[in-house]
Design an enzyme around this catalytic site. Structure first.
Site: not given
Ligand code: BEZ
Length: 238
Positions: A46, A140
């Site tokens: 992330c 929209d």
């Molecule tokens: C990550 O963002 O590293 C991750 C999050 C959940 C499961 C596996 C990886």
């Protein structure tokens, strides 16, 4: 199962975000929108994704697209994680804060309502994490595109940008984009369109390819010759 289907009216939900409380439709205004969800704050994949999204934010702005992220943690975590994201991804830029808000969905209410959960990835309490979901919303306020990756697969934000380009090039027009299309490449018109009509729509020229079973005809005018407001690209049809 709850979730969003293409063409659905996107709900005007209210949410706490890193820029304060928002209502989605007011936040988006007349812009396009990209809403992308994340399994959890501080997780490595992330962190790379939000950094990549931040680095591409001027490209999204140029296309009149507002970005907004969602993760199932609280605002305090979002603010603190934002510093990590910037430190990891934006060392060589002037970026002091993320150029898009992050929605705090610690009760997972939005994640459930929008069908964003990944049943295979659970937290320490056995609750499912959010999947890596992308919703592209049109001016929209209807869903134009969705991508759903499991938590273990990071997304390609260049592809999301390319998909925006395709959506904007084809919106309201009788054209579509072929495999791996990018702005400047040929687009295609429906097979049902007679060659004469295509030639009239694309006066700079058309060409036809014949396959064993189907006709495939291509046109090479610039899009401005189609109806005046498509991006600078060529057109083809089959
Ligand atoms: C990550 O963002 O590293 C991750 C999050 C959940 C499961 C596996 C990886």
């Amino acid at each position: 199962m709850p979730g969003m289907l293409l063409g659905d009216a996107f709900p005007n939900f209210e949410a706490e975000t890193t820029i304060g409380k928002i209502k989605l439709h007011e936040f988006l205004g007349d812009s396009w929108g990209v809403l992308f969800s994340h399994p959890r704050d501080y997780t490595p994949v992330c962190t790379t994704e939000l950094g990549r999204a931040a680095r591409l934010s001027t490209e999204f702005s140029k296309r009149n697209v507002k970005m907004i992220a969602l993760s199932i943690d609280c605002l305090e975590d979002h603010h603190s994680w934002s510093k990590d994201i910037l430190a990891y991804n934006c060392e060589d830029s002037d970026c002091r804060s993320l150029p898009f808000p992050i929605i705090a969905d610690s009760k997972r209410e939005l994640a459930v309502a929008l069908g964003m959960l990944d049943p295979d990835e659970k937290d320490k309490d056995g609750l499912p994490l959010t999947a890596r979901c992308v919703f592209i919303i049109g001016p929209d306020k209807r869903l134009k595109l969705s991508i759903l990756y499991p938590a273990t697969t990071g997304r390609n934000f260049d592809e999301i940008l390319r998909a925006v380009d395709s959506l904007q090039a084809t919106a309201g027009k009788r054209v579509s984009t072929p495999a791996d299309w990018k702005p400047g490449d040929c687009v295609m018109v429906p097979a049902s369109m007679p060659e004469e009509e295509a030639a009239a729509l694309f006066p700079a020229g058309v060409y036809t390819k014949t396959c064993p079973l189907a006709r495939s005809t291509c046109a090479t005018p610039r899009s401005s010759e189609h109806d005046g407001d498509t991006p600078d690209s060529q057109h083809s049809f089959m």
